[in-house]
Design a protein around this motif. Structure first.
Motif, PDB file in Angstrom:
ATOM      1  N   ILE A  11       0.843  -1.203   0.000  1.00 41.92           N
ATOM      2  CA  ILE A  11       0.000   0.000   0.000  1.00 41.92           C
ATOM      3  C   ILE A  11       0.873   1.246   0.000  1.00 41.92           C
ATOM      4  O   ILE A  11       0.603   2.214  -0.726  1.00 41.92           O
ATOM      5  N   SER A  12       1.950   1.244   0.764  1.00 41.47           N
ATOM      6  CA  SER A  12       2.849   2.393   0.800  1.00 41.47           C
ATOM      7  C   SER A  12       3.524   2.606  -0.535  1.00 41.47           C
ATOM      8  O   SER A  12       3.643   3.746  -1.009  1.00 41.47           O
ATOM      9  N   LEU A  13       3.971   1.529  -1.177  1.00 41.81           N
ATOM     10  CA  LEU A  13       4.618   1.659  -2.485  1.00 41.81           C
ATOM     11  C   LEU A  13       3.649   2.176  -3.540  1.00 41.81           C
ATOM     12  O   LEU A  13       4.017   3.010  -4.374  1.00 41.81           O
ATOM     13  N   VAL A  14       2.417   1.702  -3.508  1.00 42.38           N
ATOM     14  CA  VAL A  14       1.415   2.190  -4.452  1.00 42.38           C
ATOM     15  C   VAL A  14       1.149   3.673  -4.213  1.00 42.38           C
ATOM     16  O   VAL A  14       1.062   4.463  -5.162  1.00 42.38           O
ATOM     17  N   PHE A  15       1.037   4.062  -2.962  1.00 43.21           N
ATOM     18  CA  PHE A  15       0.809   5.470  -2.648  1.00 43.21           C
ATOM     19  C   PHE A  15       1.970   6.334  -3.135  1.00 43.21           C
ATOM     20  O   PHE A  15       1.758   7.391  -3.735  1.00 43.21           O
ATOM     21  N   ILE A  16       3.191   5.903  -2.892  1.00 47.18           N
ATOM     22  CA  ILE A  16       4.358   6.676  -3.336  1.00 47.18           C
ATOM     23  C   ILE A  16       4.405   6.741  -4.855  1.00 47.18           C
ATOM     24  O   ILE A  16       4.695   7.797  -5.434  1.00 47.18           O
ATOM     25  N   TYR A  17       4.112   5.620  -5.532  1.00 47.22           N
ATOM     26  CA  TYR A  17       4.085   5.610  -6.988  1.00 47.22           C
ATOM     27  C   TYR A  17       3.052   6.605  -7.516  1.00 47.22           C
ATOM     28  O   TYR A  17       3.330   7.370  -8.439  1.00 47.22           O
ATOM     29  N   LEU A  18       1.857   6.602  -6.932  1.00 49.12           N
ATOM     30  CA  LEU A  18       0.816   7.528  -7.371  1.00 49.12           C
ATOM     31  C   LEU A  18       1.206   8.979  -7.100  1.00 49.12           C
ATOM     32  O   LEU A  18       0.937   9.869  -7.906  1.00 49.12           O
ATOM     33  N   LEU A  19       1.871   9.209  -5.977  1.00 51.09           N
ATOM     34  CA  LEU A  19       2.319  10.562  -5.653  1.00 51.09           C
ATOM     35  C   LEU A  19       3.358  11.049  -6.656  1.00 51.09           C
ATOM     36  O   LEU A  19       3.274  12.178  -7.158  1.00 51.09           O
ATOM     37  N   TYR A  20       4.328  10.198  -6.977  1.00 51.52           N
ATOM     38  CA  TYR A  20       5.343  10.580  -7.955  1.00 51.52           C
ATOM     39  C   TYR A  20       4.762  10.733  -9.358  1.00 51.52           C
ATOM     40  O   TYR A  20       5.183  11.603 -10.119  1.00 51.52           O
ATOM     41  N   SER A  21       3.801   9.908  -9.722  1.00 53.24           N
ATOM     42  CA  SER A  21       3.184  10.057 -11.037  1.00 53.24           C
ATOM     43  C   SER A  21       2.383  11.351 -11.123  1.00 53.24           C
ATOM     44  O   SER A  21       2.370  12.005 -12.167  1.00 53.24           O
ATOM     45  N   LEU A  22       1.753  11.751 -10.026  1.00 55.03           N
ATOM     46  CA  LEU A  22       1.057  13.030 -10.002  1.00 55.03           C
ATOM     47  C   LEU A  22       2.039  14.183 -10.152  1.00 55.03           C
ATOM     48  O   LEU A  22       1.788  15.129 -10.909  1.00 55.03           O
ATOM     49  N   LEU A  23       3.165  14.078  -9.480  1.00 55.29           N
ATOM     50  CA  LEU A  23       4.195  15.108  -9.595  1.00 55.29           C
ATOM     51  C   LEU A  23       4.740  15.180 -11.017  1.00 55.29           C
ATOM     52  O   LEU A  23       4.896  16.266 -11.584  1.00 55.29           O
ATOM     53  N   ALA A  24       5.012  14.022 -11.625  1.00 55.73           N
ATOM     54  CA  ALA A  24       5.532  13.995 -12.995  1.00 55.73           C
ATOM     55  C   ALA A  24       4.513  14.552 -13.982  1.00 55.73           C
ATOM     56  O   ALA A  24       4.875  15.287 -14.909  1.00 55.73           O
ATOM     57  N   THR A  25       3.244  14.231 -13.777  1.00 57.58           N
ATOM     58  CA  THR A  25       2.195  14.747 -14.655  1.00 57.58           C
ATOM     59  C   THR A  25       2.093  16.265 -14.538  1.00 57.58           C
ATOM     60  O   THR A  25       1.937  16.965 -15.543  1.00 57.58           O
ATOM     61  N   THR A  26       2.200  16.774 -13.327  1.00 57.31           N
ATOM     62  CA  THR A  26       2.141  18.224 -13.126  1.00 57.31           C
ATOM     63  C   THR A  26       3.310  18.922 -13.808  1.00 57.31           C
ATOM     64  O   THR A  26       3.124  19.938 -14.491  1.00 57.31           O
ATOM     65  N   VAL A  27       4.506  18.378 -13.654  1.00 54.59           N
ATOM     66  CA  VAL A  27       5.678  18.970 -14.304  1.00 54.59           C
ATOM     67  C   VAL A  27       5.531  18.909 -15.821  1.00 54.59           C
ATOM     68  O   VAL A  27       5.829  19.877 -16.533  1.00 54.59           O
ATOM     69  N   LEU A  28       5.061  17.771 -16.350  1.00 56.16           N
ATOM     70  CA  LEU A  28       4.867  17.633 -17.789  1.00 56.16           C
ATOM     71  C   LEU A  28       3.832  18.623 -18.309  1.00 56.16           C
ATOM     72  O   LEU A  28       4.004  19.204 -19.388  1.00 56.16           O
ATOM     73  N   GLU A  29       2.764  18.839 -17.561  1.00 56.76           N
ATOM     74  CA  GLU A  29       1.751  19.819 -17.955  1.00 56.76           C
ATOM     75  C   GLU A  29       2.335  21.229 -17.997  1.00 56.76           C
ATOM     76  O   GLU A  29       2.029  22.013 -18.889  1.00 56.76           O
ATOM     77  N   LEU A  30       3.158  21.565 -17.007  1.00 60.35           N
ATOM     78  CA  LEU A  30       3.784  22.890 -16.996  1.00 60.35           C
ATOM     79  C   LEU A  30       4.701  23.074 -18.203  1.00 60.35           C
ATOM     80  O   LEU A  30       4.694  24.127 -18.846  1.00 60.35           O
ATOM     81  N   ILE A  31       5.473  22.049 -18.507  1.00 59.27           N
ATOM     82  CA  ILE A  31       6.368  22.132 -19.662  1.00 59.27           C
ATOM     83  C   ILE A  31       5.560  22.213 -20.962  1.00 59.27           C
ATOM     84  O   ILE A  31       5.863  23.022 -21.849  1.00 59.27           O
ATOM     85  N   ALA A  32       4.529  21.384 -21.084  1.00 59.90           N
ATOM     86  CA  ALA A  32       3.713  21.370 -22.300  1.00 59.90           C
ATOM     87  C   ALA A  32       2.992  22.695 -22.505  1.00 59.90           C
ATOM     88  O   ALA A  32       2.913  23.195 -23.630  1.00 59.90           O
ATOM     89  N   SER A  33       2.498  23.286 -21.436  1.00 58.94           N
ATOM     90  CA  SER A  33       1.818  24.573 -21.601  1.00 58.94           C
ATOM     91  C   SER A  33       2.817  25.690 -21.872  1.00 58.94           C
ATOM     92  O   SER A  33       2.510  26.637 -22.588  1.00 58.94           O
ATOM     93  N   GLY A  34       4.016  25.586 -21.311  1.00 59.13           N
ATOM     94  CA  GLY A  34       5.034  26.612 -21.560  1.00 59.13           C
ATOM     95  C   GLY A  34       5.510  26.626 -23.000  1.00 59.13           C
ATOM     96  O   GLY A  34       5.742  27.691 -23.583  1.00 59.13           O
ATOM     97  N   PHE A  35       5.689  25.463 -23.603  1.00 58.68           N
ATOM     98  CA  PHE A  35       6.167  25.381 -24.984  1.00 58.68           C
ATOM     99  C   PHE A  35       5.042  25.221 -25.994  1.00 58.68           C
ATOM    100  O   PHE A  35       5.293  25.033 -27.182  1.00 58.68           O
ATOM    101  N   ARG A  36       3.814  25.264 -25.542  1.00 58.13           N
ATOM    102  CA  ARG A  36       2.619  25.143 -26.379  1.00 58.13           C
ATOM    103  C   ARG A  36       2.622  23.847 -27.205  1.00 58.13           C
ATOM    104  O   ARG A  36       2.318  23.833 -28.396  1.00 58.13           O
ATOM    105  N   PHE A  37       2.982  22.746 -26.543  1.00 57.02           N
ATOM    106  CA  PHE A  37       3.000  21.453 -27.207  1.00 57.02           C
ATOM    107  C   PHE A  37       1.590  20.977 -27.536  1.00 57.02           C
ATOM    108  O   PHE A  37       1.371  20.347 -28.558  1.00 57.02           O
ATOM    109  N   ARG A  38       0.651  21.266 -26.664  1.00 52.68           N
ATOM    110  CA  ARG A  38      -0.711  20.773 -26.873  1.00 52.68           C
ATOM    111  C   ARG A  38      -1.304  21.328 -28.167  1.00 52.68           C
ATOM    112  O   ARG A  38      -1.941  20.605 -28.920  1.00 52.68           O
ATOM    113  N   ALA A  39      -1.097  22.598 -28.418  1.00 50.77           N
ATOM    114  CA  ALA A  39      -1.645  23.207 -29.631  1.00 50.77           C
ATOM    115  C   ALA A  39      -1.011  22.588 -30.871  1.00 50.77           C
ATOM    116  O   ALA A  39      -1.701  22.294 -31.861  1.00 50.77           O
TER     117      ALA A  39
END
Length: 112
Positions: A11-39
Motif C-alpha cells: 500500500i505504501s509503495l502504491v501510494f508513493i508511486y501515485l504521488l510521484y506520477s502526479l508530480l511527474a504529470t504536473t511537471v509535464l503539464e507545466l512544460i507542455a503549456s510553456g512550450f505550447r505542445f498541446r496546440a
C-alpha cells in the motif's frame, strides 16, 4: 494498519508511486503549456484526421506470425467477453475469499 507488514509495504509503495506520477504529470503539464505542445499536437492530429490517407499499419512487419497473433488476440478477447459479467464477478469473489482466508491464516499463525 492491517496487521500485515507485506500489505502495508504494498500500500505504501502504491501510494508513493501515485504521488510521484502526479508530480511527474504536473511537471509535464507545466512544460507542455510553456512550450505550447498541446496546440501543436492537436493541430497535427486534426490535419492527420482530415487527410484521405488511410494507411493504418496493423502489422508493420507483414509476416504471417504477426497476423496469427492478431487473430489469436481477437479470439481470446471474444472468448473473455462471451463468458459474461457473472463469470468475472464470481471469479473476483473467489479471489477475494482466497485473500480473506490467507489473511485469516496469517493472523492465526501470529497468534500461535
Amino acid at each position: 494498519m492491517f496487521n500485515s507488514v507485506a500489505l502495508d509495504v504494498v500500500i505504501s509503495l502504491v501510494f508513493i508511486y501515485l504521488l510521484y506520477s502526479l508530480l511527474a504529470t504536473t511537471v509535464l503539464e507545466l512544460i507542455a503549456s510553456g512550450f505550447r505542445f498541446r496546440a501543436k499536437i492537436l493541430e497535427r492530429a486534426i490535419f492527420r484526421m482530415l487527410e484521405d490517407d488511410c494507411n493504418i499499419p496493423v502489422c508493420k512487419s507483414g509476416k504471417p506470425g504477426c497476423y496469427i497473433l492478431l487473430f489469436a488476440g481477437w479470439v481470446i478477447t471474444a472468448l473473455a467477453i462471451s463468458l459474461g459479467a457473472s463469470f468475472w464477478f464470481d471469479l473476483l469473489n473467489k479471489f477475494m475469499k482466497l485473500r480473506a482466508s490467507l489473511a485469516n491464516s496469517s493472523v492465526d499463525d501470529k497468534q500461535k
